[in-house]
Design a protein around this motif. Structure first.
Motif, PDB file in Angstrom:
ATOM      1  N   THR A   1      94.733   5.010  80.684  1.00  0.00           N
ATOM      2  CA  THR A   1      94.027   3.759  80.385  1.00  0.00           C
ATOM      3  C   THR A   1      92.595   3.766  80.885  1.00  0.00           C
ATOM      4  OG1 THR A   1      94.790   2.759  82.456  1.00  0.00           O
ATOM      5  CG2 THR A   1      96.188   2.456  80.507  1.00  0.00           C
ATOM      6  N   ALA A   2      92.192   4.763  81.661  1.00  0.00           N
ATOM      7  CA  ALA A   2      90.847   4.772  82.229  1.00  0.00           C
ATOM      8  C   ALA A   2      89.792   4.877  81.132  1.00  0.00           C
ATOM      9  CB  ALA A   2      90.704   5.924  83.222  1.00  0.00           C
ATOM     10  N   HIS A   3      90.030   5.723  80.137  1.00  0.00           N
ATOM     11  CA  HIS A   3      89.023   5.904  79.085  1.00  0.00           C
ATOM     12  C   HIS A   3      88.885   4.645  78.239  1.00  0.00           C
ATOM     13  CE1 HIS A   3      86.604   7.887  76.037  1.00  0.00           C
ATOM     14  NE2 HIS A   3      87.450   7.439  75.112  1.00  0.00           N
ATOM     15  N   SER A   4      90.007   4.041  77.835  1.00  0.00           N
ATOM     16  CA  SER A   4      89.934   2.843  76.999  1.00  0.00           C
ATOM     17  C   SER A   4      89.327   1.678  77.755  1.00  0.00           C
ATOM     18  CB  SER A   4      91.333   2.474  76.494  1.00  0.00           C
ATOM     19  OG  SER A   4      92.205   2.212  77.586  1.00  0.00           O
ATOM     20  N   THR A   5      89.606   1.554  79.039  1.00  0.00           N
ATOM     21  CA  THR A   5      89.030   0.475  79.823  1.00  0.00           C
ATOM     22  C   THR A   5      87.525   0.647  79.977  1.00  0.00           C
ATOM     23  OG1 THR A   5      91.099   0.263  81.052  1.00  0.00           O
ATOM     24  CG2 THR A   5      89.146  -0.752  82.019  1.00  0.00           C
ATOM     25  N   GLN A   6      87.079   1.866  80.210  1.00  0.00           N
ATOM     26  CA  GLN A   6      85.649   2.113  80.326  1.00  0.00           C
ATOM     27  C   GLN A   6      84.938   1.831  79.012  1.00  0.00           C
ATOM     28  OE1 GLN A   6      84.061   2.687  83.047  1.00  0.00           O
ATOM     29  NE2 GLN A   6      82.023   2.945  82.116  1.00  0.00           N
ATOM     30  N   ALA A   7      85.553   2.200  77.886  1.00  0.00           N
ATOM     31  CA  ALA A   7      84.952   1.896  76.588  1.00  0.00           C
ATOM     32  C   ALA A   7      84.895   0.393  76.342  1.00  0.00           C
ATOM     33  CB  ALA A   7      85.743   2.593  75.479  1.00  0.00           C
ATOM     34  N   ALA A   8      85.925  -0.321  76.787  1.00  0.00           N
ATOM     35  CA  ALA A   8      85.916  -1.779  76.626  1.00  0.00           C
ATOM     36  C   ALA A   8      84.829  -2.417  77.475  1.00  0.00           C
ATOM     37  CB  ALA A   8      87.290  -2.336  76.998  1.00  0.00           C
ATOM     38  N   ARG A   9      84.643  -1.942  78.687  1.00  0.00           N
ATOM     39  CA  ARG A   9      83.588  -2.479  79.549  1.00  0.00           C
ATOM     40  C   ARG A   9      82.212  -2.206  78.970  1.00  0.00           C
ATOM     41  NH1 ARG A   9      84.541  -0.108  85.362  1.00  0.00           N
ATOM     42  NH2 ARG A   9      82.788  -1.490  85.802  1.00  0.00           N
ATOM     43  N   LYS A  10      82.049  -1.057  78.356  1.00  0.00           N
ATOM     44  CA  LYS A  10      80.765  -0.726  77.731  1.00  0.00           C
ATOM     45  C   LYS A  10      80.479  -1.650  76.550  1.00  0.00           C
ATOM     46  CE  LYS A  10      78.215   3.313  76.024  1.00  0.00           C
ATOM     47  NZ  LYS A  10      78.293   4.775  75.753  1.00  0.00           N
ATOM     48  N   LEU A  11      81.501  -1.931  75.770  1.00  0.00           N
ATOM     49  CA  LEU A  11      81.339  -2.849  74.634  1.00  0.00           C
ATOM     50  C   LEU A  11      81.003  -4.253  75.110  1.00  0.00           C
ATOM     51  CD1 LEU A  11      81.676  -3.733  71.662  1.00  0.00           C
ATOM     52  CD2 LEU A  11      84.131  -3.915  72.112  1.00  0.00           C
ATOM     53  N   ILE A  12      81.703  -4.720  76.116  1.00  0.00           N
ATOM     54  CA  ILE A  12      81.507  -6.092  76.591  1.00  0.00           C
ATOM     55  C   ILE A  12      80.119  -6.270  77.178  1.00  0.00           C
ATOM     56  CG2 ILE A  12      82.294  -7.754  78.314  1.00  0.00           C
ATOM     57  CD1 ILE A  12      85.113  -6.631  77.881  1.00  0.00           C
ATOM     58  N   LYS A  13      79.676  -5.313  77.979  1.00  0.00           N
ATOM     59  CA  LYS A  13      78.352  -5.431  78.585  1.00  0.00           C
ATOM     60  C   LYS A  13      77.253  -5.425  77.534  1.00  0.00           C
ATOM     61  CE  LYS A  13      75.221  -3.419  81.965  1.00  0.00           C
ATOM     62  NZ  LYS A  13      74.841  -4.764  82.445  1.00  0.00           N
ATOM     63  N   THR A  14      77.426  -4.605  76.500  1.00  0.00           N
ATOM     64  CA  THR A  14      76.410  -4.554  75.449  1.00  0.00           C
ATOM     65  C   THR A  14      76.295  -5.891  74.724  1.00  0.00           C
ATOM     66  OG1 THR A  14      76.842  -2.193  75.141  1.00  0.00           O
ATOM     67  CG2 THR A  14      75.705  -3.347  73.367  1.00  0.00           C
ATOM     68  N   VAL A  15      77.422  -6.485  74.363  1.00  0.00           N
ATOM     69  CA  VAL A  15      77.404  -7.713  73.569  1.00  0.00           C
ATOM     70  C   VAL A  15      76.954  -8.903  74.400  1.00  0.00           C
ATOM     71  CG1 VAL A  15      78.836  -9.303  72.230  1.00  0.00           C
ATOM     72  CG2 VAL A  15      79.155  -6.842  71.979  1.00  0.00           C
ATOM     73  N   LEU A  16      77.486  -9.052  75.604  1.00  0.00           N
ATOM     74  CA  LEU A  16      77.162 -10.226  76.405  1.00  0.00           C
ATOM     75  C   LEU A  16      75.760 -10.157  76.985  1.00  0.00           C
ATOM     76  CD1 LEU A  16      80.483 -11.086  78.260  1.00  0.00           C
ATOM     77  CD2 LEU A  16      79.668 -11.766  76.004  1.00  0.00           C
ATOM     78  N   ASP A  17      75.253  -8.976  77.285  1.00  0.00           N
ATOM     79  CA  ASP A  17      73.865  -8.886  77.742  1.00  0.00           C
ATOM     80  C   ASP A  17      72.895  -9.268  76.627  1.00  0.00           C
ATOM     81  OD1 ASP A  17      74.694  -8.163  80.218  1.00  0.00           O
ATOM     82  OD2 ASP A  17      74.046  -6.074  80.100  1.00  0.00           O
ATOM     83  N   GLN A  18      73.216  -8.900  75.396  1.00  0.00           N
ATOM     84  CA  GLN A  18      72.384  -9.297  74.270  1.00  0.00           C
ATOM     85  C   GLN A  18      72.601 -10.759  73.893  1.00  0.00           C
ATOM     86  OE1 GLN A  18      69.992  -7.458  72.690  1.00  0.00           O
ATOM     87  NE2 GLN A  18      70.346  -5.896  74.256  1.00  0.00           N
ATOM     88  N   ALA A  19      73.733 -11.338  74.317  1.00  0.00           N
ATOM     89  CA  ALA A  19      74.069 -12.740  73.995  1.00  0.00           C
ATOM     90  C   ALA A  19      74.028 -12.967  72.492  1.00  0.00           C
ATOM     91  CB  ALA A  19      73.139 -13.705  74.723  1.00  0.00           C
ATOM     92  N   HIS A  20      74.558 -12.007  71.752  1.00  0.00           N
ATOM     93  CA  HIS A  20      74.542 -12.108  70.290  1.00  0.00           C
ATOM     94  C   HIS A  20      75.698 -11.283  69.744  1.00  0.00           C
ATOM     95  CE1 HIS A  20      72.837 -12.267  66.187  1.00  0.00           C
ATOM     96  NE2 HIS A  20      72.147 -13.297  66.644  1.00  0.00           N
ATOM     97  N   LEU A  21      76.348 -11.806  68.692  1.00  0.00           N
ATOM     98  CA  LEU A  21      77.491 -11.113  68.112  1.00  0.00           C
ATOM     99  C   LEU A  21      77.087  -9.992  67.169  1.00  0.00           C
ATOM    100  CD1 LEU A  21      79.811 -14.171  67.366  1.00  0.00           C
ATOM    101  CD2 LEU A  21      80.085 -12.471  69.174  1.00  0.00           C
ATOM    102  N   ALA A  22      75.867 -10.006  66.673  1.00  0.00           N
ATOM    103  CA  ALA A  22      75.389  -8.950  65.779  1.00  0.00           C
ATOM    104  C   ALA A  22      73.999  -8.514  66.204  1.00  0.00           C
ATOM    105  CB  ALA A  22      75.389  -9.437  64.329  1.00  0.00           C
ATOM    106  N   PRO A  23      73.865  -7.818  67.336  1.00  0.00           N
ATOM    107  CA  PRO A  23      72.529  -7.403  67.817  1.00  0.00           C
ATOM    108  C   PRO A  23      72.049  -6.132  67.139  1.00  0.00           C
ATOM    109  CG  PRO A  23      74.189  -6.736  69.394  1.00  0.00           C
ATOM    110  CD  PRO A  23      74.930  -7.438  68.289  1.00  0.00           C
ATOM    111  N   PHE A  24      71.979  -6.155  65.821  1.00  0.00           N
ATOM    112  CA  PHE A  24      71.587  -4.974  65.057  1.00  0.00           C
ATOM    113  C   PHE A  24      70.391  -5.321  64.186  1.00  0.00           C
ATOM    114  CE2 PHE A  24      76.216  -4.758  65.647  1.00  0.00           C
ATOM    115  CZ  PHE A  24      76.319  -3.560  66.334  1.00  0.00           C
ATOM    116  N   ALA A  25      69.809  -4.276  63.619  1.00  0.00           N
ATOM    117  CA  ALA A  25      68.765  -4.485  62.628  1.00  0.00           C
ATOM    118  C   ALA A  25      69.364  -5.124  61.380  1.00  0.00           C
ATOM    119  CB  ALA A  25      68.094  -3.157  62.278  1.00  0.00           C
ATOM    120  N   HIS A  26      68.517  -5.801  60.626  1.00  0.00           N
ATOM    121  CA  HIS A  26      69.018  -6.541  59.462  1.00  0.00           C
ATOM    122  C   HIS A  26      69.614  -5.615  58.414  1.00  0.00           C
ATOM    123  CE1 HIS A  26      69.338 -10.310  57.317  1.00  0.00           C
ATOM    124  NE2 HIS A  26      68.853  -9.738  56.229  1.00  0.00           N
ATOM    125  N   SER A  27      69.150  -4.376  58.350  1.00  0.00           N
ATOM    126  CA  SER A  27      69.709  -3.431  57.385  1.00  0.00           C
ATOM    127  C   SER A  27      71.080  -2.918  57.806  1.00  0.00           C
ATOM    128  CB  SER A  27      68.749  -2.253  57.205  1.00  0.00           C
ATOM    129  OG  SER A  27      68.515  -1.610  58.455  1.00  0.00           O
TER     130      SER A  27
END
Length: 841
Positions: A733-759
């Motif tokens: 479970t260490a790998h999946s948990t680390q990947a989940a933490r990486k996803l969460i930090k990226t989204v919540l730090d950006q405070a946006h559900l789609a922090p991507f370019a418009h394209s």
């Protein structure tokens, strides 16, 4: 000689004229006749007076007459400043002052100053403005809110004063917005605003002063305060750089707006992140410091004043002529015209040299084009790059030279309690008082259900009443405690239902999925003795079909799609008791109509509408049939809400906000992320808690990786809240948990559900605010089918991913009977914690 002829005189009257003789005299309209000899008497007032005249005569001795005056706005300004600004902390604009002066001059008259009539009226206007969530600035904007308040108070004015009786009837007749579960406002007379209760001396809730016996007789249903808010119903807010607050966007939203709205969308995102950084103490210069160490992103935190100098963000246009100097930039990652990675802000853009760049934290977040990031490094002006206009440099274009990036990090997230100015029920020992910097947005109504400062205290009283109305007695708790029962489990057994079942990737065209849904609903329906044993809501998240519907596929037609929902209706029809007492919420995915008709299963435009009614008629009939057969007609009926993607669940107004979002965001992040050099870290072995990151609390074994040699002061500065006790993770479970933490930090730090370019991920420009995560919600459901299920808390936001409802690996290892494993998340709204559940079928 003849005598002159004279006019004969009138003969003397025989009788003396009576006093009433003139009334019988006939007058002629001919001009040859003059004024009569005797005056005409007035008509006797023997007729009955009109009703209005009688009323004025009867009440003239009780209510003094007010003569309207012309009151200049500059004359009223000192009184308005003393009442509105000093007493109520409100700011009055010129337009608002003009309306108030006209109103007070008309209804208060000349006694507005000497008798203190204006202060009383202004005080009530301020309280009404706060109750309506008007914000900190009193103005008559596009919504004409101030004009509406004055029209409401106009019938209550009597003799220059506010009639308390009329005002009380007016407040009671105007229903407060009820948090209905269907997404619309309903009338609930027993709920009123807190400020109105204070001004009138009455409590509309009757929570503290009510009789306990009355409370027991009238049990509150928690579903009354559950509301589903679609993305297209949310208020459209924009950040004003002049007023330093959020205000309602002008104009009506459109799916095809002008191109200026696209620029305004990205500009608003930048302003929100920038003001969030300026509220952080790390970006505010301390009054004194003894450290000569330059600021570095590797040692950022909430109390950085004791460790380092404060950060200072440099606009990109200010890099001109400062070659060889180190700077900290804030901007959006984009691709330049030459294909290089560049950073752009409101003043210009510069090409980034990422040859020696390292992420902060290392391996803790993704950085993709379209994200707003902090970049630290050195500017080098070598003339290799010129602006888009062909000049050497220019504000608004790409400046020459390049920026050698040393570190790159996302903006630190801000807790919800700091944004709205409330602790939100957190314990005092878990709050860091040093993190509250600057003014908060407590008066802003982010979801259209009321603001924190407006109805927050009132909703907390209701929340406590709902959660404690069925609490067990002390003797019963002691009796169960003797049997080694957990105290939390004891309380949960007697509290009203507080669970929300969340199922994701419900592809209804698969028989195995339908069997899993039947097994999950059966676990709740079979063990339910009353409504308190049922879940508060059941959330089903798409995709509801395995292939893009109506996109030319073999099994994605409209007939097949409707048959899939008809099959679901046959399954849920087996549980009428559950359907009649719960709320079903359906959140679509990219394969669901109508968006999939144009995207073909690719990334469709966000936000997207719910499933059309033409496909859901049979489910509606099944729920209506279950409601007609329920025994308790007084309770709330069951319903199905076809929400948008994303959607929000609001519980008790602004207290609890749960965001529901379906997207395979992990794969998009991996495909589009910028590759950075990752040299060996020698200063800190682990920086996962840097930039204000809270140590995670997962249902699985947590991986904190906190080094024992890390400086204690740095740990206090970089962690807002002390983390839980460190756990040892299992290898699987260490790998999946680390990947989940990486996803969460990226989204919540950006405070946006789609922090991507418009394209990469297109967004409707006028509805981009529905994708914002500012303030952070209390819970976030990221339904990502490519990630395994997890529940992790970050900066006070509980993030959950139910994963796929059917475990494919479990099916392959199943027995010959073909049994499988159904997985879902059960979220407790009272404890703010989710738990992975599974059932075999």
């Amino acid at each position: 000689m003849e005598e002159p002829v004279s006019t004969p005189k009138l003969p003397a009257p025989v009788f003396k004229p009576s006093a009433t003789g003139s009334k019988d005299q006939l007058l002629s309209s001919s001009p040859g006749f003059g004024t009569p000899a005797y005056p005409i008497k007035s008509r006797p007032t023997t007729l009955r007076q009109p009703f209005a005249a009688q009323l004025n005569t009867a009440t003239s001795h009780n209510v003094p007459t007010v003569l309207p005056i012309l009151l200049p706005p500059q004359t009223l300004r000192p009184v308005a400043f003393r009442t509105l600004t000093k007493k109520h902390n409100l700011t009055l604009t010129s337009s608002g002052l003009g309306l108030l002066s006209t109103f007070i001059g008309k209804f208060c008259g000349s006694g507005w100053r000497e008798e203190g009539l204006a202060e009383r009226v202004l005080d009530e206007i301020a309280k009404t403005w706060k109750r309506n969530g008007g914000g900190l600035i009193i103005e008559d904007g596009q919504d004409k809110k101030l004009t509406g308040i004055l029209k409401t108070l106009e019938p209550c004015m009597s003799g220059g004063r506010l009639d308390s009786g009329k005002l009380s009837r007016t407040n009671s007749s105007v229903a407060a917005p009820t948090l209905s579960r269907s997404g619309s406002f309903a009338d609930r007379p027993n709920v009123s605003r807190e400020d109105s209760q204070t001004s009138l001396g009455i409590s509309g809730l009757n929570v503290e002063e009510s009789d306990p016996q009355t409370e027991d007789e009238q049990q509150l249903d928690i579903r009354t305060y559950l509301q589903v808010i679609t993305a297209f119903e949310q208020p459209r807010l924009t950040y004003s750089t002049t007023k330093k607050t959020l205000e309602t966007a002008s104009g009506k939203a459109s799916l095809l707006p002008p191109t200026q709205h696209k620029v305004a969308m990205f500009r608003n995102r930048y302003h929100l992140v920038h003001q969030r950084l300026m509220r952080n103490e790390s970006f505010q210069a301390p009054s004194f410091t003894t450290s000569t160490r330059p600021p570095s992103l590797l040692h950022s935190g909430s109390s950085a004043a004791t460790l380092q100098q404060a950060y200072k963000i440099t606009p990109i246009s200010n890099l001109l002529g400062r070659s060889g100097s180190s700077h900290l930039l804030l901007g959006m990652l984009v691709y330049s015209a030459a294909g290089d990675i560049a950073l752009t802000d409101l003043s210009g853009s510069v090409t980034l040299d990422l040859s020696i760049a390292r992420p902060v934290p290392v391996g803790g977040a993704w950085f993709c084009p379209g994200m707003i990031v902090l970049v630290e490094g050195t500017y080098e002006e070598d003339g290799s790059h010129i602006s888009n206009l062909g000049t050497a440099a220019g504000v608004g274009g790409q400046i020459k030279g390049h920026f050698v990036t040393e570190t790159m990090a996302g903006p630190p997230a801000e807790r919800r309690s700091l944004t709205i100015g409330s602790s939100n029920g957190l314990e005092s020992d878990k709050m860091n008082v040093h993190t509250s910097v600057g003014a908060s947005f407590g008066w802003i109504d982010f979801l259209g259900v009321g603001s924190e400062k407006g109805i927050g205290a009132q909703m907390r009283r209701l929340q406590r009443r709902v959660y404690t109305q069925s609490a067990p007695s002390t003797s019963h708790i002691a009796e169960l405690s003797d049997n080694n029962a957990d105290r939390d489990d004891i309380t949960a057994q007697h509290l009203p239902r507080t669970k929300i079942a969340i199922l994701a990737e419900c592809t209804l065209d698969s028989p195995r999925i339908l069997e899993a849904i039947r097994a999950i609903l059966s676990t709740y329906n079979s063990s339910a003795t009353d409504t308190n044993d049922l879940p508060l809501s059941v959330v089903l998240i798409g995709n509801f079909i395995s292939a893009a519907s109506m996109a030319g596929g073999t099994k994605g037609g409209s007939v097949e799609y409707k048959e899939a929902f008809d099959a679901l209706a046959s399954v849920i029809a087996e549980f009428p008791f559950l359907l009649a007492n719960t709320t079903l919420v359906f959140v679509p995915g990219d394969n669901d109509p109508w968006a999939s008709s144009f995207s073909g299963g690719g990334a469709c435009v966000l936000p997207r509408q719910g499933v059309p009614e033409v496909f859901t008629s049979r489910i509606r009939r099944v729920i209506a049939s279950a409601n007609s057969e329920r025994q308790d007609k007084s309770s709330l009926a069951g319903e199905a809400v076809w929400a948008s993607n994303p959607a929000r669940l609001s519980l008790f107004g602004p207290l609890d906000e749960i965001v529901l979002f379906r997207d395979d965001i992990t794969g998009r992040l991996r495909r589009t992320a910028v590759t950075l050099a990752n040299p060996h870290v020698e200063e800190d072995d682990d920086v996962n808690t840097e930039l204000g990151e809270e140590r995670d609390d997962s249902h699985e074994e947590d991986v904190t990786g906190m080094s024992d040699t890390l400086d204690k002061r740095v740990h206090e500065a970089t962690s807002h809240v002390p983390g839980p006790v460190e756990k040892k993770a299992h290898s699987n479970t260490a790998h999946s948990t680390q990947a989940a933490r990486k996803l969460i930090k990226t989204v919540l730090d950006q405070a946006h559900l789609a922090p991507f370019a418009h394209s990469i991920r297109p967004v409707f420009w006028d509805h981009a605010g529905a994708l914002s995560l500012y303030p952070l919600p209390t819970a976030l459901v990221l339904a990502d089918a490519e990630m395994p299920g997890f529940t992790i808390t970050y900066e006070g936001c509980h993030v959950m991913n139910p994963g796929r409802i059917v475990d494919e690996l479990g099916m392959s290892r199943a027995s010959s009977r073909g049994s499988g494993v159904g997985r879902w998340i059960e979220f407790d709204v009272q404890r703010q914690k989710g738990e992975m559940r599974e059932v075999r079928f």
